[in-house]
Scaffold this active site. Structure first.
Site, PDB file in Angstrom:
ATOM      1  N   ASN A   1    -106.089  51.260  25.883  1.00 52.07           N
ATOM      2  CA  ASN A   1    -104.794  51.924  25.801  1.00 52.07           C
ATOM      3  C   ASN A   1    -104.686  53.065  26.361  1.00 52.07           C
ATOM      4  O   ASN A   1    -105.614  54.039  26.212  1.00 52.07           O
ATOM      5  CB  ASN A   1    -104.776  52.150  24.145  1.00 52.07           C
ATOM      6  CG  ASN A   1    -103.770  53.299  23.502  1.00 52.07           C
ATOM      7  OD1 ASN A   1    -102.769  53.227  24.263  1.00 52.07           O
ATOM      8  ND2 ASN A   1    -103.964  53.815  22.542  1.00 52.07           N
ATOM      9  N   GLY A   2    -103.701  53.321  26.989  1.00 48.45           N
ATOM     10  CA  GLY A   2    -103.667  54.609  28.121  1.00 48.45           C
ATOM     11  C   GLY A   2    -103.167  54.472  29.389  1.00 48.45           C
ATOM     12  O   GLY A   2    -102.670  53.280  29.619  1.00 48.45           O
TER      13      GLY A   2
ATOM     14  N   CYS B   1    -100.303  50.923  23.146  1.00 50.57           N
ATOM     15  CA  CYS B   1    -101.186  49.584  22.822  1.00 50.57           C
ATOM     16  C   CYS B   1    -102.117  50.008  21.591  1.00 50.57           C
ATOM     17  O   CYS B   1    -102.470  51.051  21.260  1.00 50.57           O
ATOM     18  CB  CYS B   1    -101.797  49.457  24.009  1.00 50.57           C
ATOM     19  SG  CYS B   1    -100.984  49.188  25.540  1.00 50.57           S
TER      20      CYS B   1
ATOM     21  N   LYS C   1     -80.354  56.146  16.994  1.00 51.22           N
ATOM     22  CA  LYS C   1     -80.553  55.000  16.227  1.00 51.22           C
ATOM     23  C   LYS C   1     -79.611  53.761  16.820  1.00 51.22           C
ATOM     24  O   LYS C   1     -80.389  52.675  16.818  1.00 51.22           O
ATOM     25  CB  LYS C   1     -80.186  55.484  14.546  1.00 51.22           C
ATOM     26  CG  LYS C   1     -81.038  56.079  13.817  1.00 51.22           C
ATOM     27  CD  LYS C   1     -82.151  55.296  13.380  1.00 51.22           C
ATOM     28  CE  LYS C   1     -83.176  55.499  14.354  1.00 51.22           C
ATOM     29  NZ  LYS C   1     -84.017  56.775  14.273  1.00 51.22           N
TER      30      LYS C   1
ATOM     31  N   LYS D   1     -93.663  52.181  18.357  1.00 51.74           N
ATOM     32  CA  LYS D   1     -93.583  53.296  17.103  1.00 51.74           C
ATOM     33  C   LYS D   1     -94.495  54.421  17.464  1.00 51.74           C
ATOM     34  O   LYS D   1     -94.236  55.535  17.167  1.00 51.74           O
ATOM     35  CB  LYS D   1     -94.048  52.629  15.849  1.00 51.74           C
ATOM     36  CG  LYS D   1     -93.926  53.487  14.937  1.00 51.74           C
ATOM     37  CD  LYS D   1     -92.799  52.803  13.723  1.00 51.74           C
ATOM     38  CE  LYS D   1     -92.585  53.750  12.493  1.00 51.74           C
ATOM     39  NZ  LYS D   1     -91.354  54.398  12.823  1.00 51.74           N
TER      40      LYS D   1
ATOM     41  N   TRP E   1     -97.991  47.725  25.120  1.00 49.43           N
ATOM     42  CA  TRP E   1     -96.863  48.186  25.180  1.00 49.43           C
ATOM     43  C   TRP E   1     -97.053  48.558  26.848  1.00 49.43           C
ATOM     44  O   TRP E   1     -97.744  49.435  27.456  1.00 49.43           O
ATOM     45  CB  TRP E   1     -96.783  49.499  24.637  1.00 49.43           C
ATOM     46  CG  TRP E   1     -95.414  50.045  24.931  1.00 49.43           C
ATOM     47  CD1 TRP E   1     -94.168  49.631  24.386  1.00 49.43           C
ATOM     48  CD2 TRP E   1     -94.897  51.219  25.875  1.00 49.43           C
ATOM     49  NE1 TRP E   1     -93.054  50.431  24.797  1.00 49.43           N
ATOM     50  CE2 TRP E   1     -93.541  51.406  25.518  1.00 49.43           C
ATOM     51  CE3 TRP E   1     -95.743  52.066  26.678  1.00 49.43           C
ATOM     52  CZ2 TRP E   1     -93.081  52.239  26.491  1.00 49.43           C
ATOM     53  CZ3 TRP E   1     -95.151  52.821  27.492  1.00 49.43           C
ATOM     54  CH2 TRP E   1     -93.775  53.305  27.267  1.00 49.43           C
TER      55      TRP E   1
ATOM     56  N   ARG F   1     -97.822  49.650  17.647  1.00 49.58           N
ATOM     57  CA  ARG F   1     -98.040  50.628  18.854  1.00 49.58           C
ATOM     58  C   ARG F   1     -97.533  49.712  20.100  1.00 49.58           C
ATOM     59  O   ARG F   1     -97.790  50.435  21.174  1.00 49.58           O
ATOM     60  CB  ARG F   1     -99.505  50.588  19.079  1.00 49.58           C
ATOM     61  CG  ARG F   1    -100.135  51.330  17.765  1.00 49.58           C
ATOM     62  CD  ARG F   1    -101.729  51.432  17.949  1.00 49.58           C
ATOM     63  NE  ARG F   1    -102.168  52.369  19.024  1.00 49.58           N
ATOM     64  CZ  ARG F   1    -102.107  53.675  18.586  1.00 49.58           C
ATOM     65  NH1 ARG F   1    -102.256  54.146  17.577  1.00 49.58           N
ATOM     66  NH2 ARG F   1    -102.462  54.524  19.657  1.00 49.58           N
TER      67      ARG F   1
ATOM     68  N   HIS G   1     -65.709  69.863  27.113  1.00 47.65           N
ATOM     69  CA  HIS G   1     -66.327  70.200  28.459  1.00 47.65           C
ATOM     70  C   HIS G   1     -67.258  69.205  29.203  1.00 47.65           C
ATOM     71  O   HIS G   1     -67.990  69.149  29.867  1.00 47.65           O
ATOM     72  CB  HIS G   1     -67.503  71.342  28.289  1.00 47.65           C
ATOM     73  CG  HIS G   1     -66.967  72.304  27.551  1.00 47.65           C
ATOM     74  ND1 HIS G   1     -66.179  73.431  28.439  1.00 47.65           N
ATOM     75  CD2 HIS G   1     -67.081  72.884  26.040  1.00 47.65           C
ATOM     76  CE1 HIS G   1     -65.815  74.578  27.165  1.00 47.65           C
ATOM     77  NE2 HIS G   1     -66.248  74.170  26.391  1.00 47.65           N
TER      78      HIS G   1
ATOM     79  N   GLU H   1     -81.310  52.661  20.063  1.00 48.17           N
ATOM     80  CA  GLU H   1     -82.678  52.108  20.036  1.00 48.17           C
ATOM     81  C   GLU H   1     -82.492  50.643  19.481  1.00 48.17           C
ATOM     82  O   GLU H   1     -83.272  49.893  20.078  1.00 48.17           O
ATOM     83  CB  GLU H   1     -83.374  52.721  18.961  1.00 48.17           C
ATOM     84  CG  GLU H   1     -84.160  54.120  19.433  1.00 48.17           C
ATOM     85  CD  GLU H   1     -84.765  54.663  18.248  1.00 48.17           C
ATOM     86  OE1 GLU H   1     -85.988  55.104  18.477  1.00 48.17           O
ATOM     87  OE2 GLU H   1     -84.296  54.817  17.287  1.00 48.17           O
TER      88      GLU H   1
ATOM     89  N   GLU I   1     -79.073  62.079  16.359  1.00 44.36           N
ATOM     90  CA  GLU I   1     -79.758  60.980  15.779  1.00 44.36           C
ATOM     91  C   GLU I   1     -78.961  59.614  15.509  1.00 44.36           C
ATOM     92  O   GLU I   1     -79.667  58.579  15.783  1.00 44.36           O
ATOM     93  CB  GLU I   1     -80.406  61.467  14.461  1.00 44.36           C
ATOM     94  CG  GLU I   1     -81.083  60.638  13.600  1.00 44.36           C
ATOM     95  CD  GLU I   1     -82.284  60.052  14.278  1.00 44.36           C
ATOM     96  OE1 GLU I   1     -82.614  60.345  15.158  1.00 44.36           O
ATOM     97  OE2 GLU I   1     -83.001  59.194  13.402  1.00 44.36           O
TER      98      GLU I   1
HETATM   99  C1  G6P Z   1     -91.168  56.861  19.230  1.00 41.41           C
HETATM  100  C2  G6P Z   1     -90.414  56.175  18.014  1.00 41.41           C
HETATM  101  C3  G6P Z   1     -89.510  57.211  17.461  1.00 41.41           C
HETATM  102  C4  G6P Z   1     -90.246  58.499  16.928  1.00 41.41           C
HETATM  103  C5  G6P Z   1     -91.152  58.934  18.412  1.00 41.41           C
HETATM  104  C6  G6P Z   1     -91.884  60.232  17.845  1.00 41.41           C
HETATM  105  O1  G6P Z   1     -90.298  57.194  20.324  1.00 41.41           O
HETATM  106  O2  G6P Z   1     -90.216  54.951  18.514  1.00 41.41           O
HETATM  107  O3  G6P Z   1     -89.033  56.800  16.264  1.00 41.41           O
HETATM  108  O4  G6P Z   1     -89.316  59.289  16.514  1.00 41.41           O
HETATM  109  O5  G6P Z   1     -91.778  58.099  19.035  1.00 41.41           O
HETATM  110  O6  G6P Z   1     -92.937  59.887  17.171  1.00 41.41           O
HETATM  111  P1  G6P Z   1     -93.797  60.561  16.167  1.00 41.41           P
HETATM  112  O7  G6P Z   1     -94.814  59.593  15.538  1.00 41.41           O
HETATM  113  O8  G6P Z   1     -94.328  61.578  16.891  1.00 41.41           O
HETATM  114  O9  G6P Z   1     -92.683  60.974  15.122  1.00 41.41           O
END
Ligand code: G6P
Length: 607
Positions: free
Chosen positions: A98-99, A2, A483, A602, A74, A27, A502, A486, A479
């Site tokens: 926020n929190g 948030c 991606k 984010k 959020w 956020r 395995h 996500e 990764e």
């Molecule tokens: C969230 C974002 C990711 C990011 C992760 C860690 O899940 O959606 O893209 O990799 O947080 O965030 P940071 O700001 O610590 O890299």
């Protein structure tokens, strides 16, 4: 998560609050709302969904007033609808949060027994009622807020506004960040300096346990005991312009395309290309004397660290433990006096990464942090910051921050290798020359976009995808899978290619694409054997390799994406691009919200 904002201003604040919320939308974007004091009364507008819905609402029903608070959500407690959207009200008290208030259930029970009616399912509403109960008991607003704050457990950044005082916002921080912006005859509160940047670049960051009385011409900061505390005023480095998409369709697309440039900026920060040397840095530890490096991060940053582990161990012979921060923070890892800790975070605010950093600080371990957002909490609390020069990353799925994190980690691994006597002078200049080539190779990969888009159209028709890789391509496979899930919501798994037999091999049939990341390196043939195992079971292979690799494989693949031949050291940086493009084009083909995928945010400032 948030984002929160507060303004005690001179002019109507509603448009300014919305503008600031746009900068905070990274956020969270489940719902948004603002409140002002209009004609002496609290008034609010809230809307479910993206901020644009709130803007429409305000077009229909504008809000006047020169003081206000705002929120972009959020959801943690309660579904994302208008009723649960902030600000929350209770008898002349307005609040944004926020929190997570961890003791909200007990507090709610207590307040219900005291006759308070709850209109939302949020944990936040208890704070509004707690403050309003203190007012009812006769406390003045500042004391009422302080008394309520003392009852809260958990993580919070709060802004509280009172009907009847249009020159007062109370801000409080315990966990998630909160900054005060100092203007002329105006004051601001915000989750980060970027939100405040158009108003002022003079900021004070609250520390955990701080709460502040913010008025137009004066700010006072206190600790939880109510003692005044001094916090320095700083010049923020937040950029005042709202980054735009330029000619691209999405921020993610733009950020993927920015990589050649930002990788090169990041590398140049650490490496002197002319001399072929890593730059000397002032470090709180000596790489030569370390017996272990403990790394920790979340999400994509964790996967960057997982690749970094291969580099530190291979080139610097420095053992690395890499942990997901939410595990690290509780697993009570023993750290010797010869350890250093390295945290990786784009935002510099991720709650679990920050908690891991604090664990290491309590163990008296020297701390470095690879961060994108300067001035962030993690950057401020580390003993040394290793910046990545990615610039603001808006797309929720991290792309350019990932390759810049890799660039910084590769540079640090070279530095460590030299310091520990495992990289001789000649080898150092060879590795640095290889890194210097990474932006050029990244550019070449971007030219394959059309081909990758065609492959992505196929991918957009499936429900499950497996990614395989060995060595540094293993974290890259994870990764790639991250991606894809996500932003396209397709289920994907990244596996070490050797681990296929395995378990995951049981999943393979003719409906299951398997994306194999395999540069032609020392272990290419091993990965080829795993590809054979997939082909033998009817799996459809998408091979990402180079010319030598493509020439060597005798298998019929569904598609082969042929990248330039790159040195093994820099392969992860270059191979990151096709997996990002694959996810991007798949999501576009599926019509998802690429930059703001459902349920994600984010910056994750809750556990
Ligand atoms: C969230 C974002 C990711 C990011 C992760 C860690 O899940 O959606 O893209 O990799 O947080 O965030 P940071 O700001 O610590 O890299």
């Amino acid at each position: 998560m948030c984002g929160i904002i507060g303004i005690v201003g001179q002019v109507p604040v509603a448009p300014l609050l919305v503008d600031a919320l746009k900068r905070l939308e990274y956020r969270g974007y489940d719902s948004a709302g603002i409140a002002t004091i209009e004609g002496g009364e609290l008034a609010r507008r809230r809307a479910e969904g993206k901020l644009v819905n709130l803007e429409h609402r305000l077009d229909e029903e504008p809000l006047a007033g020169t003081i206000g608070i705002g929120h972009t959500r959020w959801a943690t407690h309660g579904v994302p609808n208008e009723t649960n959207a902030h600000p929350h009200f209770s008898n002349g008290v307005a609040i944004v949060h926020n929190g997570i208030i961890e003791n909200f259930a007990e507090l709610r029970q207590e307040l219900v027994e005291d006759g308070y009616a709850f209109t939302s399912q949020t944990d936040t509403e208890v704070v509004a009622h707690l403050v309003s109960r203190e007012l009812k008991r006769g406390a003045r607003p500042v004391d009422a807020a302080h008394r309520a704050l003392k009852r809260l457990e958990g993580a919070f950044a709060l802004a509280i506004m009172f009907q009847g005082d249009d020159d007062l916002i109370i801000g409080a921080r315990n966990g998630p960040p909160l900054a005060i912006g100092h203007g002329k005859g105006e004051m601001y509160l915000g989750s980060d300096a970027i939100a405040l940047a158009p108003f002022t670049n003079s900021v004070t960051y609250l520390e955990d346990g701080d709460w502040a009385v913010v008025r137009r011409n004066h700010v006072e900061i206190f600790d939880m005991k109510g003692e005044p505390v001094e916090r320095p005023r700083q010049q923020s480095v937040g950029s005042s312009f709202l980054v735009d998409k330029g000619n691209y369709h999405h921020f993610m697309e733009k950020e993927i395309h920015e990589q050649p440039e930002v990788i090169s900026h990041t590398l140049a920060h650490y490496l002197d290309f002319t001399e072929g040397r890593a730059r000397a840095l002032d470090l709180p530890f000596d790489f030569a004397k370390l017996d272990r490096l403990a790394m920790s991060a979340c999400g994509t940053a964790y996967l960057a660290g997982s690749i970094g582990k291969y580099w530190f161990e291979r080139y610097a012979r420095l053992p690395v433990d890499i942990d997901i921060a939410s595990e690290f923070r509780y697993r009570e890892m023993p750290l010797s006096g010869k350890s250093a800790a390295l945290f990786i975070s784009q935002s510099g605010e991720t709650a679990d990464t920050l908690a891991s950093l604090r664990y290491c600080r309590d163990q008296n371990v020297p701390i470095g942090a690879v961060v994108n957002v300067r001035g962030s909490t993690i950057a401020r609390e580390a003993d040394v910051t290793f910046p990545i020069l990615a610039g603001p990353e808006v797309g929720v799925a991290s792309t350019k921050a990932f390759t810049c994190q890799l660039s910084a980690l590769a540079s640090l691994a070279v530095m460590a290798g030299v310091a520990r006597g495992h990289i001789a002078s000649e080898a150092e200049s060879i590795l640095i020359r290889q890194l210097a080539e990474a932006p050029r190779f990244a550019n070449q990969v971007l030219r394959l976009s059309d081909q990758i888009e065609k492959v992505a159209r196929e991918l957009s028709r499936v429900r499950h995808v497996l990614y395989l890789g060995r060595d540094t391509s293993y974290p890259l496979a994870m990764e790639g899978a991250l991606k894809l899930k996500e932003i396209s919501y397709i289920h994907a798994e990244g596996y070490a290619a050797g681990e296929l037999k395995h378990g995951p091999i049981a999943l393979i049939d003719e409906t299951m694409p398997v994306i194999v990341i395999a540069p032609h390196d020392r272990i290419f043939d091993k990965t080829m054997s795993n590809m054979q195992e997939v082909a033998a079971r009817g799996g459809r292979i998408i091979l990402i390799t180079d010319e030598a690799g493509a020439a060597r494989t005798s298998l019929t693949t569904m598609d082969t994406i042929v990248l330039p031949d790159v040195p093994e050291f820099i392969a992860p940086i270059v191979y990151a691009l096709p997996i990002q493009l694959l996810a991007y084009f798949t999501a576009v083909a599926m019509g998802t919200d690429v930059d703001q995928p459902r349920n994600l945010a984010k910056s994750v400032t809750v556990e």
